[in-house]
Each structure stands twice: as structure tokens, then as C-alpha cells.
Design a protein around this motif. Structure first.
Motif, PDB file in Angstrom:
ATOM      1  N   LEU B  35       0.834  -1.209   0.000  1.00  0.00           N
ATOM      2  CA  LEU B  35       0.000   0.000   0.000  1.00  0.00           C
ATOM      3  C   LEU B  35       0.868   1.258   0.000  1.00  0.00           C
ATOM      4  N   LEU B  37       3.507   1.695  -1.621  1.00  0.00           N
ATOM      5  CA  LEU B  37       3.920   1.965  -3.001  1.00  0.00           C
ATOM      6  C   LEU B  37       2.712   2.211  -3.909  1.00  0.00           C
ATOM      7  N   TRP B  38       1.528   1.956  -3.377  1.00  0.00           N
ATOM      8  CA  TRP B  38       0.323   2.097  -4.211  1.00  0.00           C
ATOM      9  C   TRP B  38      -0.121   3.554  -4.292  1.00  0.00           C
ATOM     10  N   SER B  39       0.027   4.269  -3.173  1.00  0.00           N
ATOM     11  CA  SER B  39      -0.462   5.642  -3.142  1.00  0.00           C
ATOM     12  C   SER B  39       0.537   6.553  -2.439  1.00  0.00           C
ATOM     13  N   ILE B 151       1.364  -4.437 -14.048  1.00  0.00           N
ATOM     14  CA  ILE B 151       1.348  -3.209 -13.262  1.00  0.00           C
ATOM     15  C   ILE B 151      -0.068  -2.817 -12.853  1.00  0.00           C
ATOM     16  N   VAL B 152      -1.082  -3.354 -13.535  1.00  0.00           N
ATOM     17  CA  VAL B 152      -2.458  -3.077 -13.122  1.00  0.00           C
ATOM     18  C   VAL B 152      -3.087  -4.296 -12.448  1.00  0.00           C
ATOM     19  N   PRO B 155      -1.880  -4.552  -8.348  1.00  0.00           N
ATOM     20  CA  PRO B 155      -2.633  -3.775  -7.357  1.00  0.00           C
ATOM     21  C   PRO B 155      -4.122  -4.116  -7.325  1.00  0.00           C
ATOM     22  N   ALA B 156      -4.702  -4.460  -8.476  1.00  0.00           N
ATOM     23  CA  ALA B 156      -6.130  -4.800  -8.476  1.00  0.00           C
ATOM     24  C   ALA B 156      -6.374  -6.056  -7.636  1.00  0.00           C
ATOM     25  N   LEU B 159      -5.804  -5.270  -3.880  1.00  0.00           N
ATOM     26  CA  LEU B 159      -6.868  -4.537  -3.204  1.00  0.00           C
ATOM     27  C   LEU B 159      -8.064  -5.441  -2.955  1.00  0.00           C
ATOM     28  N   ILE B 162      -7.058  -7.552   0.018  1.00  0.00           N
ATOM     29  CA  ILE B 162      -7.049  -6.776   1.264  1.00  0.00           C
ATOM     30  C   ILE B 162      -8.492  -6.519   1.735  1.00  0.00           C
TER      31      ILE B 162
END
Ligand code: HEM
Ligand code: SF4
Lengths: 262, 207
Positions: B35, B37-39, B151-152, B155-156, B159, B162
Motif C-alpha cells: 500500500l 507503493l500504491w499511493s 502493473i495493473v 494492485p487490483a 486490493l 485486502i
């Protein structure tokens, strides 16, 4: 502050590679010996310690062969894909004069910028685990000097200055070329990335691929999705999950059973 | 027959508990560093875990430990997690479970249908996370098309996982009292077993 730019008039490049050497010297790069590739090109590709490459694109013509010599380096995009992809605040910065610069104190070496860049420019150093590319000599331009490559170019193929002025100059040069019979001559300033601060004059602007330049570079779709809708969906998932479970407890409490321990 | 309320009913053996907690710890580490590195807004988490470069270096290893631990859980539980007809009815009526109205809900076995869905969801997402994570680990040697996908996807999938785990942690702690002790010490009270997993309790009581 004024946006600066570098103009590359490919019709004037003689392939002397002085700019390559000036770049190596000013940026204090160690040269890594490669393997002979059977071309006049110094290196097959950019490297973490080689930021500026004259590509000797070979092309067959009626009379034999011709070179489309093209300088290849960071384009200093107005909307940089590298910056969009970078997770470390401050590791990639866009200066007010338009230069896109990497700050290695903040770089964490994830390599996302390599994927985000539509021009395939940044390179990871295996030694330092950080990413490198042309800085448009931000250390020189900050004190009013022109970039090393520009300073050394013997033919005026490379010029540096205010972007507006250079764009006008590029357009008039293209017009001159068209008048000279190169009907397809034009300026390479791709709008998919908001325009670039490295501008090219091409003899044939309808076919930038022949120069090794992408025709319609844009921020990659997956990068746009990742930094766009997915940000919102993800935030919704996190906040919704935490608040949702919290208020479930407030409203319904735990699931108990008869005879439960106190 | 009255329940002997002081009895300890074994629920998870040490192997199951060890695998579960290895997965939980490594997942939490990978999730929090990921997270970061996500935002940019969550980048402060990177400093909590030793700085950006440290996080970049160790986050993938958190993922590797998680994958191994989940692999053990998978091999122990996959058979028991198969959905049957009762489970499908349960899922259809799961909105009742959420508001503590369990009329019409079929009796749960060792795992109820919600738990089974979590298991399959986490397994599938873990597979995606692992594959895309490998691509992001070594960008230098991966083809660009794969990197653009990873790269997409990474994170998808993260999330989604999580989000699932937030609900799971809530269920395992506040929402279902005594479940936590089952996963920690390995045993539950008969009343808990009969109330939450009646079919399982009846099965093990027969022997
Ligand atoms: C700190 C975080 C966590 C806590 C407090 C927690 C708690 C629990 C508890 C109490 C149980 C037993 C439920 C029962 O007795 O029926 C359980 C089961 C389980 N846990 Fe976790 N857990 C955590 C993290 C995770 C993570 C990261 C995973 C990764 C996939 C996971 C996967 C599972 C699965 C698949 C089961 C069996 C099915 C289920 O109960 O849903 N847990 N957990
Ligand atoms: S060319 Fe690539 S590295 Fe340079 S600014 Fe554009 S996206 Fe960034």
C-alpha cells in the motif's frame, strides 16, 4: 518560468557522436565496452550509464542505402508516463522549466518508470539499483548553461532555448524543407503525452517509426487505469471495508451463542 | 445430553495454525508495504518499514513467504472447502447470516460457505498476485507487454485480497467471539462448535 526545449534537426545530423561523448563526459559516466554489432552505432541501446544515443537507422533507397540518424534520449514529456508511474514522492520531478529529472536520493529502484515511459527510456543500474536517464543537464541549465550535447554539436543540428521559440523555428525549418521538395517534412511533438520538450524536425514526419520514434505515443492504458479508476476503487474498498465492518459491529454486534463464556 | 461446557474441542492442529499465522503475518507485511507503493498518500508506511528502497527490496519476499504458507493451507484444506448444495443455499441466504437471523440457513460443516468463499477467493487472488509480482520483481528482464499487464493486475488483485481480509479479520476477532482462540490455541468450546459449525460438531462427536 519559461519552458525550455531541445530541438533536433535530424536533417543536419552527420553522425559524429560528439554529443554522446559530451554527455558521457559531463555526467561522469564510465563507458561499458559492448560487443561489435556490425553497425556504426556506438551501442545497441541506451544504458543506465549511457543516456544519449545516435541511432544509425539504416534504410534501403533506390540508389542503395541511407542513414536516418536520430538522437535518442529522454523526451522530457509535458505529461510524463514515468512520473505518473513513480511511487516514491520526489524521485521523479518535473521542474518548472519543463525538465523531467530523476532524484536518486529518493529513487527506490522499483522500475515502474521503465514501464510507464512510452519511449522506453529509463534504465535500471544493476549496481546501484536506481534508475537513470538524460536530465537535459538540469545542473547546467539551472545556472544558465546549455546542455552538454547542445554545447558540443558542430552542425547546429541541436539547439536549446525557450520552447515557444524553438517550436516556431522548427516549423519554419519544416516549411523550408517542404519548399525544397521534401513534401512530408514536419515537426515531431507528439500530443499523446502533451507534447515533448525535445522536438524533432523530420524529413518525413508521416513515418517517425523509420527514425525509431513511436508514431502516437501515449500514457499506456494500463498505467492510466492503475493511476485512475483503480485508485478510486481501491480507496473505496479500503475505507468501505473498515467503516463497513466497524458499523456492522455497532449495529449488529457479535454473533453469540447460548452458554457463551463471559 | 447436556453439553460438557468446559471441554476443549480441538479445531485446528498445530500445522494448520502455523501455516495460517505465517500467511497472516506475511500478508500483513506485504499488504502494508504494498500500500505504501500504491499511493503517495500512504507512502509514510514505507518509512515505518525502513524506507522506500528497503520496502522495494523486501516486499517481494513477503509475497514469497505468503505464497508458500498459503500453499500449505491450500493442500491441507482444499478438499474440505468444496462447495456442496447446502453451501449454495447458504450463500443465497447469506444476507440473513449477516444480521444474525439464521432461519432457513443450512447447518455448516467444519467451514461455512462464507469461509469457503474466502478461501477460494484468496487462493485465486494469490495466484494472480504471485504471477504478476514475479514480473514486477525483475522489470529489466521482463517483456514490456507483460509488465504493462502486471502493473495493473497486481494492485487490483491486492486490493481485492485486502478487502477480503479486512472482513476476515473482523470476523475472526470482534464478530465471532472465541474463533480467535480456536486459531491461536487450537480449541473451542462445545457450545461454540454446536452453534457455529453444527454439522462438524455432530460428526466429530460420533466418534
Ligand atoms: C491478522 C489477521 C488474521 C486473523 C486475526 C485471522 C483469524 C482467523 C481465525 C480466527 C480463523 C478461524 C475461523 C474458524 O475457526 O472458523 C481463520 C481462518 C482462516 N484464515 Fe485467517 N486470520 C487472519 C489473516 C488471514 C490471512 C492473511 C489469510 C490469507 C489468505 C487468512 C486465511 C484464512 C482462511 C482461508 C481460514 C479458513 C477459513 C475461514 O475461517 O475463513 N487469514 N482466520
Ligand atoms: S521520455 Fe520517458 S523518461 Fe523521459 S519524460 Fe517522457 S516518460 Fe519520462
Amino acid at each position: 518560468m519559461q519552458t525550455v526545449a531541445k530541438l533536433i534537426d535530424t536533417t543536419l545530423c552527420i553522425g559524429c557522436k560528439a554529443c554522446e561523448l559530451a554527455c558521457q563526459e559531463w555526467n561522469d559516466q564510465e563507458f561499458t565496452l559492448g560487443v561489435f554489432q556490425g553497425t556504426y552505432q556506438t551501442m545497441p541501446d541506451l544504458a543506465h550509464n549511457f543516456w544519449n544515443l545516435i541511432k544509425f537507422n539504416e534504410r534501403e533507397t533506390a540508389g542503395g542505402m541511407s542513414w536516418l540518424m536520430t538522437k535518442y534520449q529522454c523526451m522530457h514529456c509535458a505529461d510524463p508516463g514515468c512520473l505518473r508511474a513513480c511511487p516514491a514522492p520526489g524521485a521523479i520531478v518535473q521542474l518548472r522549466n519543463g525538465i523531467v529529472d530523476f532524484n536518486h536520493d529518493h529513487c527506490i529502484g522499483c522500475g515502474y518508470c521503465i514501464t510507464g515511459c512510452p519511449f522506453d527510456v529509463p534504465r535500471l543500474s544493476p549496481a546501484t539499483k536506481k534508475v537513470y536517464k538524460c536530465s537535459l543537464c538540469s545542473d547546467r541549465t539551472a545556472v544558465g548553461l546549455s546542455p552538454a550535447c547542445i554545447k558540443t554539436c558542430p552542425t547546429n543540428c541541436l539547439t536549446f532555448g525557450a520552447r515557444d521559440e524553438l517550436l516556431r523555428k522548427a516549423e519554419s525549418r519544416a516549411e523550408q524543407l517542404r519548399a525544397d521538395g521534401h513534401a512530408q517534412a514536419g515537426v515531431y511533438n507528439p500530443q499523446g503525452v502533451g507534447g515533448t520538450n525535445v522536438l524533432y524536425v523530420l524529413k518525413d514526419a508521416t513515418e517517425p517509426e523509420a527514425h525509431g520514434l513511436p508514431k502516437d505515443p501515449t500514457i499506456p492504458l494500463s498505467v492510466a487505469l492503475w493511476k485512475g479508476p483503480l485508485k478510486w476503487l481501491g480507496t473505496l474498498t479500503l475505507v468501505g471495508g473498515i467503516l463497513g465492518t466497524f458499523f456492522h459491529y455497532v449495529r449488529f454486534g457479535p454473533r453469540t451463542y447460548e452458554g457463551q463464556e463471559k | 445430553m447436556p453439553l460438557e461446557t468446559d471441554r476443549k474441542i480441538p479445531r485446528f492442529d498445530f500445522g494448520e495454525r502455523a501455516a495460517h499465522w505465517m500467511a497472516a503475518i506475511s500478508f500483513l507485511y506485504a499488504a502494508l508495504t504494498g500500500l505504501a507503493l500504491w499511493s503517495h498518500k500512504l507512502y509514510w508506511l514505507a518509512f515505518v518499514f525502513g524506507g522506500g528502497a528497503t520496502v522495494r527490496g523486501w516486499h517481494p519476499w513477503g509475497g514469497v513467504v505468503f505464497a508458500l504458507a498459503l500453499g500449505v493451507m491450500f493442500s491441507r484444506w482444499a478438499r474440505q472447502m468444496r462447495l456442496d448444495a447446502d453451501d449454495r443455499t447458504w450463500l443465497r441466504l447469506s444476507h440473513r447470516y449477516m444480521v444474525h437471523d439464521e432461519s432457513g440457513l443450512p447447518e455448516a460443516g467444519r467451514f461455512n460457505a462464507g469461509q469457503k468463499m474466502l478461501f477460494w477467493m484468496q487462493s485465486a487472488l494469490a495466484l494472480l498476485l504471485f504471477a504478476s509480482g514475479l514480473v514486477l520483481w525483475w522489470p529489466e528482464i521482463m517483456p514490456r507487454a507483460l509488465r504493462l499487464l502486471a502493473i495493473v493486475v497486481h494492485p487490483a488483485a491486492a486490493l481485492g485480497a485486502i478487502g477480503g481480509i479486512i472482513v476476515h479479520i473482523y470476523m475472526g476477532t470482534a464478530a465471532v467471539p472465541e474463533a480467535f482462540r480456536g486459531m491461536m490455541q487450537g480449541w473451542v468450546r462445545p457450545g461454540w462448535a454446536l452453534s457455529h459449525h453444527p454439522r462438524w460438531f455432530k460428526e466429530i462427536s460420533r466418534h
